[in-house]
Enzyme design. Structure first.
Site, PDB file in Angstrom:
ATOM      1  N   HIS A 118     -64.126   1.850 -40.472  1.00  0.00           N
ATOM      2  CA  HIS A 118     -64.294   1.402 -39.084  1.00  0.00           C
ATOM      3  C   HIS A 118     -63.858  -0.041 -38.881  1.00  0.00           C
ATOM      4  O   HIS A 118     -64.167  -0.914 -39.666  1.00  0.00           O
ATOM      5  CB  HIS A 118     -65.696   1.666 -38.542  1.00  0.00           C
ATOM      6  CG  HIS A 118     -66.819   0.979 -39.245  1.00  0.00           C
ATOM      7  ND1 HIS A 118     -67.245  -0.282 -38.893  1.00  0.00           N
ATOM      8  CD2 HIS A 118     -67.631   1.364 -40.259  1.00  0.00           C
ATOM      9  CE1 HIS A 118     -68.272  -0.628 -39.660  1.00  0.00           C
ATOM     10  NE2 HIS A 118     -68.529   0.346 -40.507  1.00  0.00           N
TER      11      HIS A 118
ATOM     12  N   ASP B  12     -68.383  -4.584 -44.592  1.00  0.00           N
ATOM     13  CA  ASP B  12     -68.709  -3.523 -43.624  1.00  0.00           C
ATOM     14  C   ASP B  12     -67.979  -3.765 -42.311  1.00  0.00           C
ATOM     15  O   ASP B  12     -68.494  -4.409 -41.431  1.00  0.00           O
ATOM     16  CB  ASP B  12     -70.223  -3.493 -43.407  1.00  0.00           C
ATOM     17  CG  ASP B  12     -70.666  -2.309 -42.579  1.00  0.00           C
ATOM     18  OD1 ASP B  12     -69.849  -1.397 -42.358  1.00  0.00           O
ATOM     19  OD2 ASP B  12     -71.828  -2.294 -42.140  1.00  0.00           O
TER      20      ASP B  12
ATOM     21  N   GLU C 268     -68.158   2.263 -34.847  1.00  0.00           N
ATOM     22  CA  GLU C 268     -69.082   3.003 -35.720  1.00  0.00           C
ATOM     23  C   GLU C 268     -70.483   2.415 -35.624  1.00  0.00           C
ATOM     24  O   GLU C 268     -71.476   3.138 -35.606  1.00  0.00           O
ATOM     25  CB  GLU C 268     -68.592   2.943 -37.183  1.00  0.00           C
ATOM     26  CG  GLU C 268     -69.377   3.830 -38.142  1.00  0.00           C
ATOM     27  CD  GLU C 268     -70.605   3.189 -38.759  1.00  0.00           C
ATOM     28  OE1 GLU C 268     -71.443   3.911 -39.300  1.00  0.00           O
ATOM     29  OE2 GLU C 268     -70.749   1.959 -38.688  1.00  0.00           O
ATOM     30  N   GLU C 269     -70.548   1.082 -35.573  1.00  0.00           N
ATOM     31  CA  GLU C 269     -71.844   0.413 -35.724  1.00  0.00           C
ATOM     32  C   GLU C 269     -72.843   0.713 -34.616  1.00  0.00           C
ATOM     33  O   GLU C 269     -74.009   0.934 -34.884  1.00  0.00           O
ATOM     34  CB  GLU C 269     -71.658  -1.105 -35.839  1.00  0.00           C
ATOM     35  CG  GLU C 269     -70.930  -1.563 -37.097  1.00  0.00           C
ATOM     36  CD  GLU C 269     -71.730  -1.320 -38.375  1.00  0.00           C
ATOM     37  OE1 GLU C 269     -72.834  -0.772 -38.300  1.00  0.00           O
ATOM     38  OE2 GLU C 269     -71.231  -1.686 -39.455  1.00  0.00           O
TER      39      GLU C 269
ATOM     40  N   ASP D 245     -66.710   3.345 -46.437  1.00  0.00           N
ATOM     41  CA  ASP D 245     -67.618   2.526 -45.613  1.00  0.00           C
ATOM     42  C   ASP D 245     -68.890   2.237 -46.396  1.00  0.00           C
ATOM     43  O   ASP D 245     -70.000   2.405 -45.905  1.00  0.00           O
ATOM     44  CB  ASP D 245     -67.935   3.251 -44.290  1.00  0.00           C
ATOM     45  CG  ASP D 245     -68.789   2.394 -43.370  1.00  0.00           C
ATOM     46  OD1 ASP D 245     -68.879   1.170 -43.606  1.00  0.00           O
ATOM     47  OD2 ASP D 245     -69.378   2.948 -42.421  1.00  0.00           O
TER      48      ASP D 245
ATOM     49  N   HIS E   9     -74.635  -6.139 -42.608  1.00  0.00           N
ATOM     50  CA  HIS E   9     -75.053  -6.521 -41.243  1.00  0.00           C
ATOM     51  C   HIS E   9     -75.620  -7.934 -41.137  1.00  0.00           C
ATOM     52  O   HIS E   9     -76.370  -8.228 -40.207  1.00  0.00           O
ATOM     53  CB  HIS E   9     -76.093  -5.535 -40.680  1.00  0.00           C
ATOM     54  CG  HIS E   9     -75.594  -4.135 -40.553  1.00  0.00           C
ATOM     55  ND1 HIS E   9     -76.371  -3.099 -40.075  1.00  0.00           N
ATOM     56  CD2 HIS E   9     -74.376  -3.587 -40.819  1.00  0.00           C
ATOM     57  CE1 HIS E   9     -75.667  -1.983 -40.073  1.00  0.00           C
ATOM     58  NE2 HIS E   9     -74.450  -2.251 -40.530  1.00  0.00           N
TER      59      HIS E   9
END
Ligand SMILES: [Zn+2]
Length: 463
Positions: A285, A297, A331-332, A359, A429
């Site tokens: 992503h 990520d 995606e997130e 991912d 994140h």
């Protein structure tokens, strides 16, 4: 008569063995070429440098996300592959606003600052923030036991940590992410005024980790602010609460949700030479959270997927099937890109036979997980010796990944690259998901490992 039958059979067996040996030899040679090219002359790290350091965090709907789309399209065009295009998709737009602020108040004017960040999709606090007593719980079940009596008017503090004795850290993440995703919706039902959630991080440090959350079917007027607190902050708060259950917590956040905006999946294709209508997807992503630059990520997954197509071009391998790289958007906090790609594929009647997602960070690859039938899994197991020289040994049954999930259909192979996961949740994140946390060789090994699997499935087909 006897000779007439036996001799051709013996010849057939011998020549079949010969073919099998030759193809196995060819596979050994091609895998070596793939790994050599990725390690000696790879492009993935240079791409990641640009994506992370020149563009940075790419939250859906942001200017940076659009810059990443334009960059992805431009770089794919430079590869000289058969097709490159943008697939439009509407995405949510949420902005963090000014940096969040929080403190623990142990008495009038006696405060200790702690690091927090808003969860993605949260409503803001009132201007000037909110301050309320705290109630600590170990999860959603624990909250339900307390009920409205002990929750109303308070800030709920979800403090169940990731389980350290689980070797597969994604399982530990799965064991507490419900607090982050549904914590606010559940606490609001009991009259809480806000929630703070222990960051999903196995290390004790000062970084709060954001992530998606949902208010379920709550009305706007019922929504309460939700933030993550660093693991050190969570431990401090918990110990202070034990000393004095009457302490208060202050949060100030001015995040905001806007109208959906136009964005894109970025797609490139090498059209198959024998079966152009059989599609194989490799992707990750393109969007990321906004705190770091999204290198693990999922910048890593993006550049590794691009590298798969580049490696094929570089070594002169012409796939039989059409190989697509897909840079999925959103995606997130919505999965809109993954859903859109699958919908368009279905509407057009495109026959997708295989999809591979990266991912799980740009760490040393260990193997793959597979969502497929027994015959395909047996085929994968027969390839184990080919991967052994590269220390790729973990072939397990399991999901492929969030973005390729919507493509799932009978007879298809979905796969996820499985890198070493021990350090992933230190960065996931958070502000420290940055380029310097990615190791060049590990990233390149991952790209080569993905290209090798795509090569083998392209050559031998889906069972
Ligand atoms: Zn991701």
């Amino acid at each position: 008569m006897f000779k007439k039958i036996i001799i051709p059979v013996i010849f057939a067996i011998l020549s079949f063995d010969g073919v099998a040996q030759n193809t196995a030899k060819e596979d050994v040679t091609i895998l070596k070429k793939i790994y050599d090219t990725s390690l000696l002359n790879g492009k993935s790290y240079e791409w990641l440098d640009y994506l992370s350091n020149q563009i940075g965090g790419r939250l859906s709907g942001s200017v940076n996300a659009q810059l990443a789309v334009e960059w992805g399209e431009k770089e794919l065009k430079k590869l000289g592959i058969d097709k490159v295009w943008l697939q439009p998709v509407m995405v949510p737009k949420w902005t963090r606003g000014v940096t969040e602020f929080a403190y623990i108040e142990t008495g009038p004017g006696v405060t200790t600052n702690v690091p927090i960040c808003a969860l993605g999709g949260s409503v803001p606090t009132l201007i000037g923030g909110i301050k309320a007593p705290i109630v600590e719980v170990q999860g959603l079940e624990d909250l339900k036991k307390l009920g409205e009596d002990q929750v109303k008017g308070k800030i709920v503090f979800y403090n169940r940590p990731m389980q350290a004795d689980l070797i597969e850290t994604f399982r530990a993440y799965g064991g507490c992410v419900d607090q982050r995703y549904s914590g606010a919706a559940e606490a609001a039902k009991f009259g809480a005024v806000g929630v703070i959630v222990r960051s999903m991080n196995l290390r004790l440090d000062d970084y709060p980790h954001t992530g998606a959350m949902s208010y379920g079917d709550l009305k706007d007027s019922q929504k309460i602010p939700a933030a993550a607190i660093s693991t050190n902050g969570a431990d401090l708060l918990s110990s202070m609460l034990k000393l004095n259950p009457k302490i208060k917590f202050h949060i100030n956040m001015n995040c905001r949700t806007w109208k959906d905006v136009q964005s894109y999946n970025v797609i490139g294709e090498i059209t198959g030479s024998e079966f152009p209508n059989e599609y194989m997807v490799v992707g990750g992503h393109l969007d990321s959270w906004d705190l770091g630059d999204g290198s693990h990520d999922d910048g890593a997954g993006i550049v590794q997927s691009m590298e798969v197509l580049r490696l094929f071009k570089e070594i002169g391998y012409k796939p039989k099937r059409s190989i697509r790289v897909v840079m999925f958007m959103n995606e997130e906090n919505g999965l809109r890109g993954g859903k859109k790609y699958a919908k368009v594929a279905k509407d057009k009647g495109e026959n997708h036979v295989f999809a591979l997602e990266s991912d799980a960070g740009g760490f040393t690859p260990r193997g793959f997980s597979f969502d497929c039938n027994d015959a395909n899994f047996a085929q994968v197991e027969s390839w184990k010796p080919l991967f052994e020289p590269y220390l790729i040994h973990s072939f397990t049954r399991g999901g492929g990944g969030a973005d390729i999930g919507p493509l799932k259909k009978e007879g298809m192979v979905l796969s996820g690259l499985r890198p070493d996961s021990q350090r992933y949740f230190v960065h996931h994140h958070a502000k420290n998901d940055t380029f310097d946390a990615v190791n060049k060789r590990e990233l390149e090994l991952g790209a080569a490992t993905m290209a090798s699997l795509v090569y083998l499935f392209d050559k031998y087909g889906i069972k």
